[in-house]
Enzyme design. Structure first.
Site, short mmCIF file in Angstrom:
data_model
loop_
_atom_site.label_atom_id
_atom_site.label_comp_id
_atom_site.label_asym_id
_atom_site.label_seq_id
_atom_site.Cartn_x
_atom_site.Cartn_y
_atom_site.Cartn_z
CD1 TRP A 18 -28.78 14.25 -17.67
CD2 TRP A 18 -29.11 14.26 -15.46
NE1 TRP A 18 -29.43 15.42 -17.35
CE2 TRP A 18 -29.64 15.45 -15.99
CE3 TRP A 18 -29.20 14.04 -14.09
CZ2 TRP A 18 -30.25 16.40 -15.20
CZ3 TRP A 18 -29.81 14.98 -13.31
CH2 TRP A 18 -30.32 16.17 -13.86
FE1 SF4 Z 1 -30.61 8.72 -19.14
FE2 SF4 Z 1 -32.44 7.07 -18.11
FE3 SF4 Z 1 -31.16 8.82 -16.53
FE4 SF4 Z 1 -32.97 9.66 -18.32
S1 SF4 Z 1 -33.37 8.37 -16.50
S2 SF4 Z 1 -30.96 10.57 -17.93
S3 SF4 Z 1 -32.61 8.24 -20.03
S4 SF4 Z 1 -30.24 7.08 -17.65
#
Ligand code: SF4
Ligand code: SF4
Length: 153
Positions: free
Chosen positions: A43
């Site tokens: 995300w």
């Molecule tokens: Fe991507 Fe990190 Fe967010 Fe998970 S926590 S969606 S790996 S940016």
């Protein structure tokens, strides 16, 4: 920009696994280090970056601004209350950005449970919780009916 983990910095604490809303940060069962199992599903919320105490998670810059040889480092520095980004282009240029994590003191925001419960009439109001007092105004601006368009002429 999806994330990736520097295995040599990661200690396998699992904070990134717990916080990832896409459930794509996993711990490798052999090496006991975290890794992003599916960057396409990232995300790009950077919750994992902010949660990692070892600063072991970086972002893969998109090729249009940071092709081969680049790096994008993002660090949450709680003691300074900042998030800083260091972007290194492949021609050696660097850009640094520092943003405040928040604009109010830690612990200064009340949780919902600290407020009195709303009245039943609040369900019929168009105002959001704690409006207008939380906006520090007496009343929200509103259009009077005579300012609405009455139809095509
Ligand atoms: Fe991507 Fe990190 Fe967010 Fe998970 S926590 S969606 S790996 S940016
Ligand atoms: Fe490794 Fe950081 Fe994830 Fe902990 S939060 S498992 S140190 S990448």
């Amino acid at each position: 920009m999806p994330t990736f983990v520097y295995m040599t910095r990661c200690d396998g604490c699992g904070h990134c696994v717990d916080i990832c809303p896409s459930d794509i940060m996993h711990i490798d069962t052999t090496y006991r280090r975290a890794f992003n199992i599916e960057p396409n599903m990232c995300w790009e919320c950077y919750s994992c970056v902010k949660a990692c105490p070892q600063h072991a998670i970086d972002c893969r810059g998109y090729a249009d601004f940071a092709p081969l040889g680049h790096s994008v480092r993002v660090r949450r520095e709680e003691d300074k209350a900042t998030i800083s980004w260091k972007i290194k282009f492949r021609d050696g240029r660097e850009k640094n950005f520092v943003s405040p994590i928040r604009t109010t003191a830690w612990g200064s925001i009340k949780s919902p449970g600290d407020y009195a419960p709303p009245s039943a009439d609040a369900m019929k109001s168009q105002q959001l919780a704690h409006e207008p007092e939380a906006l520090k105004v007496d009343a929200l601006p509103a259009l009077s009916p005579d300012r609405f368009k009455q139809g095509l002429v």
